[in-house]
Enzyme design. Structure first.
Site, PDB file in Angstrom:
ATOM      1  N   MET A  41       0.843  -1.205   0.000  1.00 29.51           N
ATOM      2  CA  MET A  41       0.000   0.000   0.000  1.00 29.51           C
ATOM      3  C   MET A  41       0.876   1.252   0.000  1.00 29.51           C
ATOM      4  O   MET A  41       0.398   2.348   0.308  1.00 29.51           O
ATOM      5  CB  MET A  41      -0.935  -0.002   1.199  1.00 29.51           C
ATOM      6  CG  MET A  41      -1.926  -1.166   1.173  1.00 29.51           C
ATOM      7  SD  MET A  41      -3.467  -0.834   2.029  1.00 29.51           S
ATOM      8  CE  MET A  41      -2.883  -0.542   3.684  1.00 29.51           C
ATOM      9  N   ALA A  43       4.022   3.987   1.038  1.00 31.32           N
ATOM     10  CA  ALA A  43       4.718   4.490   2.242  1.00 31.32           C
ATOM     11  C   ALA A  43       5.800   3.475   2.611  1.00 31.32           C
ATOM     12  O   ALA A  43       5.869   2.980   3.741  1.00 31.32           O
ATOM     13  CB  ALA A  43       3.752   4.750   3.389  1.00 31.32           C
ATOM     14  N   HIS A  45       8.987   1.182   3.440  1.00 28.27           N
ATOM     15  CA  HIS A  45      10.088   1.189   4.408  1.00 28.27           C
ATOM     16  C   HIS A  45      10.925  -0.071   4.162  1.00 28.27           C
ATOM     17  O   HIS A  45      10.640  -0.846   3.236  1.00 28.27           O
ATOM     18  CB  HIS A  45       9.538   1.259   5.829  1.00 28.27           C
ATOM     19  CG  HIS A  45       8.452   0.250   6.109  1.00 28.27           C
ATOM     20  ND1 HIS A  45       8.686  -1.106   6.129  1.00 28.27           N
ATOM     21  CD2 HIS A  45       7.115   0.399   6.338  1.00 28.27           C
ATOM     22  CE1 HIS A  45       7.563  -1.750   6.388  1.00 28.27           C
ATOM     23  NE2 HIS A  45       6.590  -0.859   6.503  1.00 28.27           N
ATOM     24  N   GLY A  47      10.997  -2.855   5.566  1.00 29.08           N
ATOM     25  CA  GLY A  47      10.228  -4.104   5.571  1.00 29.08           C
ATOM     26  C   GLY A  47       9.744  -4.438   4.163  1.00 29.08           C
ATOM     27  O   GLY A  47       9.918  -5.564   3.670  1.00 29.08           O
ATOM     28  N   HIS A  48       9.165  -3.455   3.480  1.00 28.24           N
ATOM     29  CA  HIS A  48       8.709  -3.676   2.105  1.00 28.24           C
ATOM     30  C   HIS A  48       9.894  -4.034   1.192  1.00 28.24           C
ATOM     31  O   HIS A  48       9.805  -4.914   0.351  1.00 28.24           O
ATOM     32  CB  HIS A  48       8.057  -2.406   1.546  1.00 28.24           C
ATOM     33  CG  HIS A  48       6.808  -1.983   2.245  1.00 28.24           C
ATOM     34  ND1 HIS A  48       6.741  -0.842   3.007  1.00 28.24           N
ATOM     35  CD2 HIS A  48       5.561  -2.529   2.295  1.00 28.24           C
ATOM     36  CE1 HIS A  48       5.505  -0.691   3.477  1.00 28.24           C
ATOM     37  NE2 HIS A  48       4.779  -1.701   3.072  1.00 28.24           N
ATOM     38  N   GLU A 159       5.679 -11.712   7.016  1.00 24.82           N
ATOM     39  CA  GLU A 159       5.155 -12.394   8.208  1.00 24.82           C
ATOM     40  C   GLU A 159       4.644 -11.387   9.243  1.00 24.82           C
ATOM     41  O   GLU A 159       3.971 -11.751  10.192  1.00 24.82           O
ATOM     42  CB  GLU A 159       6.239 -13.287   8.820  1.00 24.82           C
ATOM     43  CG  GLU A 159       6.565 -14.478   7.950  1.00 24.82           C
ATOM     44  CD  GLU A 159       7.638 -15.383   8.536  1.00 24.82           C
ATOM     45  OE1 GLU A 159       8.321 -14.957   9.495  1.00 24.82           O
ATOM     46  OE2 GLU A 159       7.793 -16.502   8.022  1.00 24.82           O
ATOM     47  N   GLN A 164      -2.741 -12.576   7.393  1.00 23.28           N
ATOM     48  CA  GLN A 164      -2.935 -12.251   5.966  1.00 23.28           C
ATOM     49  C   GLN A 164      -2.153 -13.222   5.076  1.00 23.28           C
ATOM     50  O   GLN A 164      -2.668 -13.717   4.074  1.00 23.28           O
ATOM     51  CB  GLN A 164      -2.475 -10.820   5.728  1.00 23.28           C
ATOM     52  CG  GLN A 164      -2.338 -10.416   4.280  1.00 23.28           C
ATOM     53  CD  GLN A 164      -1.977  -8.945   4.163  1.00 23.28           C
ATOM     54  OE1 GLN A 164      -2.813  -8.090   4.373  1.00 23.28           O
ATOM     55  NE2 GLN A 164      -0.739  -8.633   3.837  1.00 23.28           N
ATOM     56  N   SER A 196       6.446  -0.398  10.123  1.00 25.25           N
ATOM     57  CA  SER A 196       5.077  -0.311   9.610  1.00 25.25           C
ATOM     58  C   SER A 196       4.848   1.092   9.078  1.00 25.25           C
ATOM     59  O   SER A 196       5.323   2.069   9.669  1.00 25.25           O
ATOM     60  CB  SER A 196       4.088  -0.592  10.745  1.00 25.25           C
ATOM     61  OG  SER A 196       2.782  -0.187  10.364  1.00 25.25           O
TER      62      SER A 196
END
Ligand code: AMP
Length: 296
Positions: A41, A43, A45, A47-48, A159, A164, A196
């Site tokens: 989605m 934004a 960071h 993690g993505h 994870e 999800q 997040s």
């Protein structure tokens, strides 16, 4: 930004229509390339970006999608204020080695008259499904659409959103979507807080307070691994959250990793401790693995 355009700053091709991404990926496929999809989605960071790395390790070409999906937000949730940082996102995707970005407008995804949705079964009942009953149907519907639009060989999910991940994997199997769903580990800040996009909602004080979430679930997971009863370990962890000023706890539960069934005393199975809690204006989620204890 026009379809198929390569922006000078980012050097990553951006497609905004289903037709454009289909053409791009069909060309790649006919040249023999395997394709990985990383749905997001935005934004973005680290993690993505870690998902992009996992995708690159599992396919020849990586496409990341950015779409803030209205169908997974209920009225009154944060759809309107969800952070949008498109320019920086494209830069980051390019630096991470993604080959294309798919950024459809809402009308592309949900044209006039749209009325068909994916309904998720038992896996959507506990945890986030309880307080956000609309959520997983919205997620499954948009991911099913992304899968049919891009027809990837693999798709990578974090994870961090463990429920999800299981739901998407199950959906791919149940609907014969012919895509391998790969889970990628949670990327954390130094103090343990899971990265997040919603961390952007936190003030400095709330941001410091939020780090108790990962400490609490880690403590509970380690206690269960060491033989504590799940209920007692979870009570201690809740106490820890409250003592740190996190009182609005949506859930803090231990469940089996394969099917999210509640973890019973003495279950020697892979499990996870899951938390969702409100800190300031942000609803944050996290989870921590509980390794199976050997029966010896
Ligand atoms: P979102 O943009 O929040 O919808 O997330 C897009 C994807 O990134 C999902 O598969 C998430 O699970 C994953 N993701 C988000 N945060 C993290 C993180 N801290 N570590 C690993 N994956 C993440």
């Amino acid at each position: 930004m026009s379809t198929q355009q390569k922006t000078a700053e980012t050097a990553i091709p951006v497609d905004q229509t289903k037709a454009a991404i289909r053409t791009r990926l069909a060309d790649l496929r006919s040249a023999g390339a395997s394709i990985a999809l990383v749905p997001t989605m935005g934004a973005l960071h680290e993690g993505h970006l870690s998902l992009v790395s996992v995708a690159l390790a599992n396919a020849d070409r990586v496409v990341a999608s950015i779409f803030v999906n209205p169908k997974q937000f209920a009225p009154g949730e944060d759809l309107d204020r969800y952070p949008r940082t498109l320019h920086a996102d494209l830069q980051r995707l390019a630096e991470a080695g993604a080959h294309a970005a798919f950024i459809p407008a809402t009308e592309q995804m949900y044209p006039d008259g749209f009325q068909t949705s994916v309904e998720v079964g038992e896996l959507a009942a506990p945890l986030c499904g309880r307080s956000r009953p609309h959520f997983f149907g919205g997620v499954a519907t948009v991911v099913a659409k992304l899968f049919t639009q891009t027809r990837p060989d693999v798709a990578v999910f974090g994870e961090k959103d463990y429920q999800q991940l299981l739901i998407i994997r199950r959906m791919a199997r149940d609907l014969d979507l012919d895509v391998e769903v790969i889970g990628a580990p949670i990327i954390r800040h130094e103090d343990g807080l899971a990265m997040s996009s919603r961390n952007a909602y936190l003030s400095a004080e709330e941001r410091a307070r939020a780090s108790v979430l990962s400490r609490a679930i880690r403590q509970a997971a380690e206690a269960i691994e060491a033989g504590a009863k799940p209920a007692a370990a979870l009570e201690d962890a809740k106490g820890m959250l409250r003592a740190a000023g996190v009182a609005d706890i949506d859930y803090l539960e231990a469940r089996r990793s394969d099917d999210l069934a509640a973890l019973a005393d003495g279950d020697g199975v892979e499990a996870r401790v899951f938390v969702a809690a409100h800190v300031g204006g942000a609803r944050l989620i996290d989870n921590w693995p509980v390794r199976a204890r050997s029966k010896s």
